[in-house]
Scaffold this motif. Structure first.
Motif, PDB file in Angstrom:
ATOM      1  N   TYR A 122       0.617  -1.183   0.002  1.00 35.59           N
ATOM      2  CA  TYR A 122      -0.010  -0.112  -0.050  1.00 35.59           C
ATOM      3  C   TYR A 122       0.813   1.103  -0.166  1.00 35.59           C
ATOM      4  O   TYR A 122       0.291   2.323   0.196  1.00 35.59           O
ATOM      5  CB  TYR A 122      -0.979   0.071   1.177  1.00 35.59           C
ATOM      6  CG  TYR A 122      -1.961  -1.044   1.095  1.00 35.59           C
ATOM      7  CD1 TYR A 122      -3.198  -0.926   0.502  1.00 35.59           C
ATOM      8  CD2 TYR A 122      -1.506  -2.247   1.797  1.00 35.59           C
ATOM      9  CE1 TYR A 122      -4.160  -1.836   0.669  1.00 35.59           C
ATOM     10  CE2 TYR A 122      -2.568  -3.377   1.616  1.00 35.59           C
ATOM     11  CZ  TYR A 122      -3.835  -3.077   1.185  1.00 35.59           C
ATOM     12  OH  TYR A 122      -5.016  -4.224   1.200  1.00 35.59           O
ATOM     13  N   SER A 124       2.411   4.508  -1.185  1.00 35.90           N
ATOM     14  CA  SER A 124       2.012   5.464  -2.114  1.00 35.90           C
ATOM     15  C   SER A 124       3.366   5.821  -3.149  1.00 35.90           C
ATOM     16  O   SER A 124       4.304   5.378  -2.580  1.00 35.90           O
ATOM     17  CB  SER A 124       1.369   6.604  -1.627  1.00 35.90           C
ATOM     18  OG  SER A 124       2.214   7.431  -1.106  1.00 35.90           O
ATOM     19  N   TRP A 148       5.811  -3.522   3.477  1.00 38.35           N
ATOM     20  CA  TRP A 148       4.616  -4.167   3.443  1.00 38.35           C
ATOM     21  C   TRP A 148       4.929  -5.837   3.305  1.00 38.35           C
ATOM     22  O   TRP A 148       3.920  -6.416   3.173  1.00 38.35           O
ATOM     23  CB  TRP A 148       3.772  -3.603   2.568  1.00 38.35           C
ATOM     24  CG  TRP A 148       3.224  -2.244   2.782  1.00 38.35           C
ATOM     25  CD1 TRP A 148       3.578  -1.164   2.371  1.00 38.35           C
ATOM     26  CD2 TRP A 148       1.942  -1.848   3.650  1.00 38.35           C
ATOM     27  NE1 TRP A 148       2.783  -0.077   3.071  1.00 38.35           N
ATOM     28  CE2 TRP A 148       1.729  -0.851   3.838  1.00 38.35           C
ATOM     29  CE3 TRP A 148       0.946  -2.974   4.363  1.00 38.35           C
ATOM     30  CZ2 TRP A 148       0.815  -0.375   4.288  1.00 38.35           C
ATOM     31  CZ3 TRP A 148      -0.126  -2.437   4.926  1.00 38.35           C
ATOM     32  CH2 TRP A 148      -0.061  -1.056   5.243  1.00 38.35           C
ATOM     33  N   PRO A 159      -3.784  -1.211   6.503  1.00 38.63           N
ATOM     34  CA  PRO A 159      -4.052  -0.671   5.046  1.00 38.63           C
ATOM     35  C   PRO A 159      -4.698   0.503   5.181  1.00 38.63           C
ATOM     36  O   PRO A 159      -5.908   0.645   5.928  1.00 38.63           O
ATOM     37  CB  PRO A 159      -4.586  -1.747   4.468  1.00 38.63           C
ATOM     38  CG  PRO A 159      -4.149  -3.057   5.311  1.00 38.63           C
ATOM     39  CD  PRO A 159      -4.056  -2.769   6.753  1.00 38.63           C
ATOM     40  N   VAL A 163      -7.131   2.997  -0.613  1.00 40.43           N
ATOM     41  CA  VAL A 163      -5.858   2.877  -1.318  1.00 40.43           C
ATOM     42  C   VAL A 163      -6.049   1.549  -1.975  1.00 40.43           C
ATOM     43  O   VAL A 163      -5.968   0.554  -1.142  1.00 40.43           O
ATOM     44  CB  VAL A 163      -4.800   3.128  -0.552  1.00 40.43           C
ATOM     45  CG1 VAL A 163      -3.642   2.852  -1.340  1.00 40.43           C
ATOM     46  CG2 VAL A 163      -4.894   4.569  -0.143  1.00 40.43           C
ATOM     47  N   LYS A 164      -5.663   1.442  -3.218  1.00 34.76           N
ATOM     48  CA  LYS A 164      -5.465   0.101  -3.827  1.00 34.76           C
ATOM     49  C   LYS A 164      -4.161  -0.273  -4.118  1.00 34.76           C
ATOM     50  O   LYS A 164      -3.414   0.691  -4.419  1.00 34.76           O
ATOM     51  CB  LYS A 164      -6.326   0.168  -5.204  1.00 34.76           C
ATOM     52  CG  LYS A 164      -7.720   0.203  -5.209  1.00 34.76           C
ATOM     53  CD  LYS A 164      -8.134   0.315  -6.752  1.00 34.76           C
ATOM     54  CE  LYS A 164      -9.725   0.172  -6.879  1.00 34.76           C
ATOM     55  NZ  LYS A 164     -10.190   0.242  -8.269  1.00 34.76           N
ATOM     56  N   PRO A 165      -3.698  -1.479  -3.558  1.00 30.37           N
ATOM     57  CA  PRO A 165      -2.571  -1.658  -3.526  1.00 30.37           C
ATOM     58  C   PRO A 165      -1.976  -2.175  -4.756  1.00 30.37           C
ATOM     59  O   PRO A 165      -2.571  -2.629  -5.640  1.00 30.37           O
ATOM     60  CB  PRO A 165      -2.269  -2.836  -2.490  1.00 30.37           C
ATOM     61  CG  PRO A 165      -3.642  -3.614  -2.768  1.00 30.37           C
ATOM     62  CD  PRO A 165      -4.756  -2.374  -2.841  1.00 30.37           C
ATOM     63  N   PRO A 202      -2.254  -1.075  -9.360  1.00 31.95           N
ATOM     64  CA  PRO A 202      -2.999  -0.817  -8.300  1.00 31.95           C
ATOM     65  C   PRO A 202      -4.417  -1.391  -8.878  1.00 31.95           C
ATOM     66  O   PRO A 202      -5.525  -1.810  -8.212  1.00 31.95           O
ATOM     67  CB  PRO A 202      -3.164   0.695  -8.010  1.00 31.95           C
ATOM     68  CG  PRO A 202      -1.769   0.905  -8.149  1.00 31.95           C
ATOM     69  CD  PRO A 202      -1.313   0.259  -9.132  1.00 31.95           C
TER      70      PRO A 202
END
Length: 489
Positions: A122, A124, A148, A159, A163-165, A202
């Motif tokens: 996750y 950024s 992570w 998480p 937010v899309k990992p 993502p």
């Protein structure tokens, strides 16, 4: 592995065997990205795996790596297919398109996540940029720090919402990636030099290095012959292959092809599309011969047939140093193949160039086209040059006033008139035309150029032609006699 059919929509299925061990047959591939036209440096990466597969009785696969949706285009795919077809680099399986294999990639991604071979991350882009900037400031190699990555006893951050990992491959933390490159020799990369590679974005779309691994495994590729700009990708791909239970293929990383300025050949540096060589009048056998020697050698052999190349080709004689493109050598090779080529085939290949000049070589009463090609081919380096020189047989002559004044003088006009009269009654072939010239020259005490130059100018519109008797034979008796008469009227 289920054998695929050679259609654009076909897709190889998963295989539990390794690429190399799962198939006794050599299997190579060419995997271009259709993000721009394919040039000579690119097509060499198709020629060598094609030749290796053919020399070993193996299978040659074409794979279109079109996951860069924004830059990929159908036009670029067409240039790839046209270029390969022109050079007769026939494929056994494919073309396969990566965008048509997305379900397969997602299937493997899900399996890797389930097995713990990959994990969601996750972090950024902003966090990663800040981390790298800090690492650089501390004199460290910029890299993802594994925050992570699941480890025994490690507590992962919560998480963040919304937010899309990305999905990262769990690269080994220690040990060394080793392979014996067929060109570069033994290469070793420590795993602690490699961070955990992003293998899915993502939105779930897989990344290049991951797709390549799945494709090579599913297609059971035994030998990967590609440019050395992929060397840095190889240790990551090997680790993913091994994590999936596959034995890596044999790798052969080809040195760069340099342009005339010694820079890497690229479209940005003025490289031509392969199909442009066809459009400029190069023969496919000449380009293939030239490309074969652009990084490979068989003793001192410079000129060889396609069949010889295939029978001689091996990985042991691939060059280790960058090869430099030499357009003059390519032209020299092309001129050789034109000079020694079959006139009937050359006539068929050159006819479109004549049509582009507005000439119909099959028009009623036109000079024999194959005969013209037979006469003119020794003087041409390309089919385009051959057409340019052959045009004189199909157009009215248009010499300048200066040329006429210089060559068709009052002193030579009587000899031209005598030549015309003498030619009226001879069989129209060069064997009969040649003695007439000699007789007229003797009667008027002239040397051949003094008479041949004005005759060339009046009949062909130029003083630069092959042997005058052969030229006149092709123009035909009526046309020659008429033009000579008009020239001295």
């Amino acid at each position: 592995m289920t054998e695929s059919t050679a259609s654009p929509s076909s897709s190889p299925s998963a295989s539990s065997s390794s690429p190399s061990a799962g198939s006794a047959v050599v299997r190579t591939r060419f995997a271009p990205s259709p993000t721009g036209f394919i040039h000579l440096g690119n097509i060499r990466s198709a020629l060598y795996p094609w030749a290796f597969a053919r020399s070993k009785g193996g299978v040659f696969v074409l794979r279109i790596e079109d996951t860069d949706v924004e830059r990929s285009s159908d036009a670029s795919v067409e240039v790839i297919l046209e270029g390969m077809a022109w050079l007769d680099l026939d494929i056994d399986e494919g073309p396969f398109y990566q965008m048509q294999r997305m379900d397969r990639y997602r299937e493997v991604l899900a399996s890797m996540l389930e097995q713990g071979l990959a994990y969601p991350c996750y972090m950024s882009t902003e966090e990663l940029d800040a981390l790298r900037e800090q690492q650089r400031a501390e004199g460290l190699k910029p890299r993802y720090d594994g925050r992570w990555r699941p480890e025994p006893g490690k507590v992962l951050p919560t998480p963040p919402e919304g937010v899309k990992p990305v999905t990262r491959f769990r690269n080994p933390l220690d040990g060394v990636v080793v392979w014996d490159d067929a060109v570069k020799g033994r290469i070793e990369i420590a795993n602690d030099e490699l961070d955990d590679l992003v293998i899915a974005r993502p939105d779930g779309t897989p990344t290049y290095n991951f797709c390549v691994v799945v494709d090579d495994a599913d297609m059971q590729i035994t030998h990967v012959i590609r440019g050395d700009d992929h060397v840095n990708n190889t240790p990551r791909q090997i680790n993913i292959l091994r994590a999936l239970g596959h034995t890596p293929p044999v790798y052969a990383h080809l040195p760069t092809v340099l342009n005339e300025q010694g820079e890497k050949m690229s479209k940005r540096a003025g490289a031509m599309a392969v199909t442009q060589y066809r459009d400029e009048g190069f023969l496919p056998e000449a380009v293939l011969n030239y490309l074969a020697r652009l990084g490979w050698a068989h003793g001192d052999a410079e000129i060889f047939s396609r069949e010889q190349f295939v029978s001689w080709f091996d990985l042991d004689h691939l060059g280790k140093s960058p090869a430099q493109y030499d357009p003059e050598k390519l032209k020299w090779l092309n001129s050789h193949y034109i000079k020694t080529g079959d006139p009937v085939r050359l006539a068929a290949l050159t006819a479109p160039f004549m049509a582009a000049l507005g000439v119909d070589v099959d028009a009623p009463g036109a000079p024999d086209w194959v005969g013209v090609v037979t006469l003119m081919k020794d003087r041409a380096a390309t089919l385009k040059e051959l057409a340019d020189s052959a045009v004189m047989f199909y157009r009215e002559p248009a010499p300048t006033a200066e040329e006429l004044a210089h060559h068709v003088t009052e002193a030579v006009k009587p000899a031209i008139a005598a030549l015309r009269d003498a030619l009226t009654n001879v069989d129209w072939n060069r064997a009969a035309i040649n003695p007439v010239f000699k007789q007229v020259l003797a009667a008027h005490t002239l040397k051949m150029p003094v008479l041949a130059m004005p005759v060339r100018l009046l009949v062909a519109g130029t003083t630069h032609t092959p042997s005058i008797d052969a030229v006149l034979e092709l123009f035909g008796k009526d046309r020659v006699l008429s033009r000579l008469a008009n020239g001295i009227a």
